[in-house]
Design an enzyme around this catalytic site. Structure first.
Site, PDB file in Angstrom:
ATOM      1  CE1 TYR A   1     -39.359  25.318 -35.987  1.00 36.57           C
ATOM      2  CE2 TYR A   1     -38.473  26.638 -37.771  1.00 36.57           C
ATOM      3  CZ  TYR A   1     -38.569  26.370 -36.416  1.00 36.57           C
ATOM      4  OH  TYR A   1     -37.892  27.143 -35.512  1.00 36.57           O
TER       5      TYR A   1
ATOM      6  CE  LYS B   1     -41.292  28.319 -34.966  1.00 33.60           C
ATOM      7  NZ  LYS B   1     -41.532  28.576 -33.537  1.00 33.60           N
TER       8      LYS B   1
HETATM    9  N1  LIG Z   1     -32.777  27.158 -32.609  1.00 35.03           N
HETATM   10  C1  LIG Z   1     -33.102  27.729 -33.760  1.00 35.03           C
HETATM   11  O1  LIG Z   1     -32.344  27.650 -34.735  1.00 35.03           O
HETATM   12  C2  LIG Z   1     -34.390  28.495 -33.876  1.00 35.03           C
HETATM   13  C3  LIG Z   1     -34.512  29.419 -34.914  1.00 35.03           C
HETATM   14  C4  LIG Z   1     -35.693  30.144 -35.052  1.00 35.03           C
HETATM   15  C5  LIG Z   1     -36.726  29.922 -34.151  1.00 35.03           C
HETATM   16  N2  LIG Z   1     -36.578  29.023 -33.159  1.00 35.03           N
HETATM   17  C6  LIG Z   1     -37.712  28.817 -32.256  1.00 35.03           C
HETATM   18  O2  LIG Z   1     -37.332  29.167 -30.938  1.00 35.03           O
HETATM   19  C7  LIG Z   1     -38.099  28.397 -30.009  1.00 35.03           C
HETATM   20  C8  LIG Z   1     -37.150  27.731 -29.030  1.00 35.03           C
HETATM   21  O3  LIG Z   1     -36.282  26.878 -29.764  1.00 35.03           O
HETATM   22  P1  LIG Z   1     -34.895  26.358 -29.161  1.00 35.03           P
HETATM   23  O4  LIG Z   1     -33.939  26.401 -30.252  1.00 35.03           O
HETATM   24  O5  LIG Z   1     -34.612  27.044 -27.885  1.00 35.03           O
HETATM   25  O6  LIG Z   1     -35.287  24.829 -28.899  1.00 35.03           O
HETATM   26  P2  LIG Z   1     -34.800  23.817 -27.758  1.00 35.03           P
HETATM   27  O7  LIG Z   1     -35.120  22.463 -28.290  1.00 35.03           O
HETATM   28  O8  LIG Z   1     -33.401  24.121 -27.337  1.00 35.03           O
HETATM   29  O9  LIG Z   1     -35.756  24.169 -26.534  1.00 35.03           O
HETATM   30  C9  LIG Z   1     -37.148  24.031 -26.665  1.00 35.03           C
HETATM   31  C10 LIG Z   1     -37.775  23.926 -25.288  1.00 35.03           C
HETATM   32  O10 LIG Z   1     -39.194  23.792 -25.503  1.00 35.03           O
HETATM   33  C11 LIG Z   1     -39.678  22.755 -24.656  1.00 35.03           C
HETATM   34  N3  LIG Z   1     -40.872  22.147 -25.234  1.00 35.03           N
HETATM   35  C12 LIG Z   1     -40.949  21.453 -26.401  1.00 35.03           C
HETATM   36  N4  LIG Z   1     -42.195  20.971 -26.562  1.00 35.03           N
HETATM   37  C13 LIG Z   1     -42.910  21.384 -25.493  1.00 35.03           C
HETATM   38  C14 LIG Z   1     -44.268  21.203 -25.080  1.00 35.03           C
HETATM   39  N5  LIG Z   1     -45.119  20.477 -25.822  1.00 35.03           N
HETATM   40  N6  LIG Z   1     -44.671  21.776 -23.937  1.00 35.03           N
HETATM   41  C15 LIG Z   1     -43.802  22.495 -23.172  1.00 35.03           C
HETATM   42  N7  LIG Z   1     -42.502  22.674 -23.491  1.00 35.03           N
HETATM   43  C16 LIG Z   1     -42.079  22.130 -24.637  1.00 35.03           C
HETATM   44  C17 LIG Z   1     -38.516  21.762 -24.577  1.00 35.03           C
HETATM   45  O11 LIG Z   1     -38.639  20.899 -23.431  1.00 35.03           O
HETATM   46  C18 LIG Z   1     -37.314  22.684 -24.507  1.00 35.03           C
HETATM   47  O12 LIG Z   1     -36.993  23.032 -23.179  1.00 35.03           O
HETATM   48  C19 LIG Z   1     -38.923  27.427 -30.842  1.00 35.03           C
HETATM   49  O13 LIG Z   1     -40.219  27.947 -31.010  1.00 35.03           O
HETATM   50  C20 LIG Z   1     -38.186  27.388 -32.159  1.00 35.03           C
HETATM   51  O14 LIG Z   1     -39.032  27.045 -33.228  1.00 35.03           O
HETATM   52  C21 LIG Z   1     -35.429  28.321 -32.989  1.00 35.03           C
END
Ligand SMILES: NC(=O)c1ccc[n+]([C@@H]2O[C@H](COP(=O)([O-])OP(=O)(O)OC[C@H]3O[C@@H](n4cnc5c(N)ncnc54)[C@H](O)[C@@H]3O)[C@@H](O)[C@H]2O)c1
Length: 255
Positions: free
Chosen positions: A161, A165
């Site tokens: 991860y 990133k």
């Molecule tokens: N939640 C956190 O703590 C956090 C922190 C920093 C960064 N992020 C980043 O933010 C982004 C969103 O994360 P989140 O927390 O909303 O996650 P989440 O799991 O709530 O939502 C992720 C979404 O991405 C979709 N997805 C996953 N794989 C996919 C694919 N191969 N093709 C199309 N869609 C796909 C899923 O169906 C889901 O709707 C990610 O890139 C994550 O790395 C999240």
């Protein structure tokens, strides 16, 4: 060049068309709702078969395109849907992502590859396709790539991860450098833990409690707080910001 025709103090994105990947849940969904409330058109792109229903429920000026961001045909399908439905695409929010939790010595080749494929490579190819579309059509576009505090600091069990990133932040800078002359801004946002399914999976429990204690904010982020920053970066108010990685981390990485 990045044109200047006055700063819009309302930070409007009204009438702009935004592609939001990972838009069916979590931060992507919060961004879609925020953008919709600010009268943007939305193309919701997600693996979830529910994405079209979710788009319909969000309301008018919102369509879903189901697919896997790793499918090389998907960016073309999204561009086709966006241009046919709304005439053009102005914004890409590259939000789809996953996390694999394993120590560096134990992570499987499959988990490493899947994390890099979805978080980094698919984000690159989506930005490449939509960036090229913007260049070809002379659109002053804005791209926001979802990085993470994990892209700038080391987090236990997050090796793939963190690598994905860190790659997002580097790729954002190169795209910003190369595409400024085309009027396209490219930025990254780097949230701390956000209270979504992914955030709960990675940080529920003692490790999350410890991390929270080290944060000046003393709390994790809500998805809407990330959506608001993304919308700001896509507005004319951020017209001179490009190649930036905006940490939204409650002060955690100050140290
Ligand atoms: N939640 C956190 O703590 C956090 C922190 C920093 C960064 N992020 C980043 O933010 C982004 C969103 O994360 P989140 O927390 O909303 O996650 P989440 O799991 O709530 O939502 C992720 C979404 O991405 C979709 N997805 C996953 N794989 C996919 C694919 N191969 N093709 C199309 N869609 C796909 C899923 O169906 C889901 O709707 C990610 O890139 C994550 O790395 C999240």
């Amino acid at each position: 060049m990045l044109r200047y025709d006055g700063v819009d103090l309302t930070y409007s994105i009204e009438g702009k068309t935004a592609v939001i990947t990972g838009g069916a849940a979590g931060i992507g969904y919060a961004a879609a709702k925020f953008f919709h409330d600010k009268h943007a058109n939305i193309i919701l792109a997600d693996l979830s078969p529910e994405v079209c229903n979710i788009a319909e429920k969000l309301g008018e000026h919102c369509v879903g395109v189901a697919g896997d961001v790793c499918d090389p045909a998907y960016p073309g399908q999204i561009i086709k849907a966006g241009t046919e439905t709304f005439g053009k695409i102005d914004i890409l929010v590259n939000c789809a992502g996953i996390v694999a939790l394993e120590n560096a010595e134990d992570i499987s080749a499959a988990d490493w590859k899947r994390t890099i494929d979805i978080n980094l490579s698919a984000s690159f190819f989506m930005a490449q396709a939509i960036g090229k579309y913007m260049i070809d059509n002379q659109i002053d576009g804005s791209i926001v790539n979802m990085a993470s505090q994990a892209g700038v600091i080391a987090l236990d069990k997050h090796v793939a991860y963190c690598a994905s990133k860190g790659g997002i932040i580097a790729m954002t800078k190169v795209m910003a450098k190369e595409w400024g002359k085309h009027g396209i801004r490219v930025n990254a946002v780097s949230p701390t833990v956000v209270l979504t399914a992914l955030g709960h999976k990675a940080w529920d429990g003692p490790a999350g409690d410890e991390l929270k204690k080290e944060m000046p904010s003393e709390r994790f982020a809500e998805p809407e707080e990330i959506a608001a920053c993304i919308a700001f970066l896509c507005s004319k108010g951020a017209g001179m910001i490009t190649g930036h990685n905006l940490l939204i981390d409650g002060g955690f990485t100050i140290k």
